[in-house]
Design a protein around this motif. Structure first.
Motif, PDB file in Angstrom:
ATOM      1  N   LYS A   5      25.670  25.143   3.370  1.00  0.00           N
ATOM      2  CA  LYS A   5      26.249  24.131   4.706  1.00  0.00           C
ATOM      3  C   LYS A   5      25.898  24.803   5.784  1.00  0.00           C
ATOM      4  CE  LYS A   5      30.445  24.450   3.630  1.00  0.00           C
ATOM      5  NZ  LYS A   5      30.253  25.249   2.419  1.00  0.00           N
ATOM      6  N   SER A   6      26.309  26.081   6.134  1.00  0.00           N
ATOM      7  CA  SER A   6      25.833  26.779   7.439  1.00  0.00           C
ATOM      8  C   SER A   6      24.306  27.040   7.604  1.00  0.00           C
ATOM      9  CB  SER A   6      26.849  28.097   7.529  1.00  0.00           C
ATOM     10  OG  SER A   6      27.917  27.761   7.615  1.00  0.00           O
ATOM     11  N   VAL A 170      30.342  11.245   3.978  1.00  0.00           N
ATOM     12  CA  VAL A 170      30.546  12.511   3.834  1.00  0.00           C
ATOM     13  C   VAL A 170      29.498  13.049   2.967  1.00  0.00           C
ATOM     14  CG1 VAL A 170      31.752  13.828   2.146  1.00  0.00           C
ATOM     15  CG2 VAL A 170      32.941  12.224   3.646  1.00  0.00           C
ATOM     16  N   VAL A 171      28.947  14.131   3.023  1.00  0.00           N
ATOM     17  CA  VAL A 171      27.844  14.846   2.289  1.00  0.00           C
ATOM     18  C   VAL A 171      28.206  15.993   1.633  1.00  0.00           C
ATOM     19  CG1 VAL A 171      25.449  15.431   2.254  1.00  0.00           C
ATOM     20  CG2 VAL A 171      25.866  13.829   3.797  1.00  0.00           C
ATOM     21  N   VAL A 172      28.237  16.019   0.288  1.00  0.00           N
ATOM     22  CA  VAL A 172      28.651  17.009  -0.671  1.00  0.00           C
ATOM     23  C   VAL A 172      27.580  17.827  -0.933  1.00  0.00           C
ATOM     24  CG1 VAL A 172      30.183  17.912  -2.541  1.00  0.00           C
ATOM     25  CG2 VAL A 172      30.616  15.823  -1.534  1.00  0.00           C
ATOM     26  N   VAL A 173      27.631  19.301  -0.624  1.00  0.00           N
ATOM     27  CA  VAL A 173      26.551  20.137  -0.795  1.00  0.00           C
ATOM     28  C   VAL A 173      27.168  21.279  -1.976  1.00  0.00           C
ATOM     29  CG1 VAL A 173      24.772  21.650   0.159  1.00  0.00           C
ATOM     30  CG2 VAL A 173      25.534  19.838   1.367  1.00  0.00           C
ATOM     31  N   ASP A 177      21.732  21.561  -2.823  1.00  0.00           N
ATOM     32  CA  ASP A 177      21.450  20.346  -3.193  1.00  0.00           C
ATOM     33  C   ASP A 177      22.539  19.363  -2.708  1.00  0.00           C
ATOM     34  OD1 ASP A 177      19.104  20.934  -4.458  1.00  0.00           O
ATOM     35  OD2 ASP A 177      20.017  21.431  -6.180  1.00  0.00           O
ATOM     36  N   ILE A 178      22.083  18.173  -2.129  1.00  0.00           N
ATOM     37  CA  ILE A 178      23.078  16.920  -2.054  1.00  0.00           C
ATOM     38  C   ILE A 178      23.468  16.530  -3.084  1.00  0.00           C
ATOM     39  CG2 ILE A 178      23.364  14.931  -0.901  1.00  0.00           C
ATOM     40  CD1 ILE A 178      21.393  15.845   1.410  1.00  0.00           C
ATOM     41  N   VAL A 179      24.838  16.617  -3.570  1.00  0.00           N
ATOM     42  CA  VAL A 179      25.424  15.904  -4.874  1.00  0.00           C
ATOM     43  C   VAL A 179      25.864  14.463  -4.627  1.00  0.00           C
ATOM     44  CG1 VAL A 179      25.258  18.270  -5.998  1.00  0.00           C
ATOM     45  CG2 VAL A 179      27.474  17.491  -4.988  1.00  0.00           C
TER      46      VAL A 179
END
Length: 212
Positions: A5-6, A170-173, A177-179
């Motif tokens: 993320k960071s 919302v983007v879950v990482v 990878d984007i899941v």
């Protein structure tokens, strides 16, 4: 933790360079741009506000950003006071940044970003070290900015309560990878089991409805 993320945020603002591919901001590939150029479009608030405060007064911190944007004189003074009013630090121009509380330093860090009027603001883990009242004040400030200026605000967080209350997307990482990517309500309900596998706990009310 460690999902990227960071790293993604630092790629967006040019603090890291992509080893392959492109980073497109507002339709423009910024992989060859320097951070100074990118900062005119994208403002980045570090997880620890102390990492971006380095001068001897609040005035100097904000004037530094204005000088980079070639804004001086009466216009600079006016804009500085306007930004301090936005973040709730009006009248504090001559205070030393480290005389402020942690929450107030976070607001000052936001002010050093707003002073450049970026179209995109990135908040890296704004919940770290914040009490509830200060956090709500900061996030409500972001909501107001979106309404007033149309800015895009990207929040990097593990706090699902914050996500449920403030996020429109919302983007879950995980593992770089984007899941999942979508509306918070859809992700909390449709991807409930996937989130559990990633050790992300949805808000209590979502768990209650899912169990029922």
């Amino acid at each position: 933790n460690g999902s990227g993320k960071s790293t993604m945020a630092k790629l967006i603002v040019g603090l890291l360079k992509a080893q392959s591919g492109q980073v497109n901001i507002l339709g423009e590939d910024i992989t060859k741009s320097n951070p100074a150029e990118i900062s005119k479009k994208v403002g980045y608030c570090f997880q620890n506000p102390d990492h971006q405060l380095f001068l001897n007064s609040i005035r100097e911190e904000l004037m530094f950003g204005l000088k980079q944007s070639n804004i001086t004189g009466d216009e600079a003074e006016r804009w500085m006071k306007e930004v301090l009013k936005i973040v709730g630090l009006e009248g504090c121009e001559d205070l030393h940044p480290f005389s402020l509380s942690r929450g107030a330093r976070q607001k000052l860090a936001v002010a050093t970003v707003l002073i450049k009027r970026p179209e995109i603001i990135v908040l890296d883990e704004p919940t770290t070290g914040q009490d509830k009242r200060t956090l709500v004040g900061l996030l409500d400030l972001m909501k107001d900015l979106i309404k007033e200026s149309g800015s895009t605000v990207i929040i990097i967080t593990h706090d699902m309560e914050v996500v449920s209350e403030y996020a429109s997307r919302v983007v879950v990482v995980s593992g770089g990878d984007i899941v999942s990517d979508g509306d918070p309500k859809d992700i909390f309900y449709d991807d409930f089991n996937k989130l559990s596998q990633l050790y992300l706990r949805p808000p209590f009310i979502v768990e209650l409805v899912h169990n029922l």
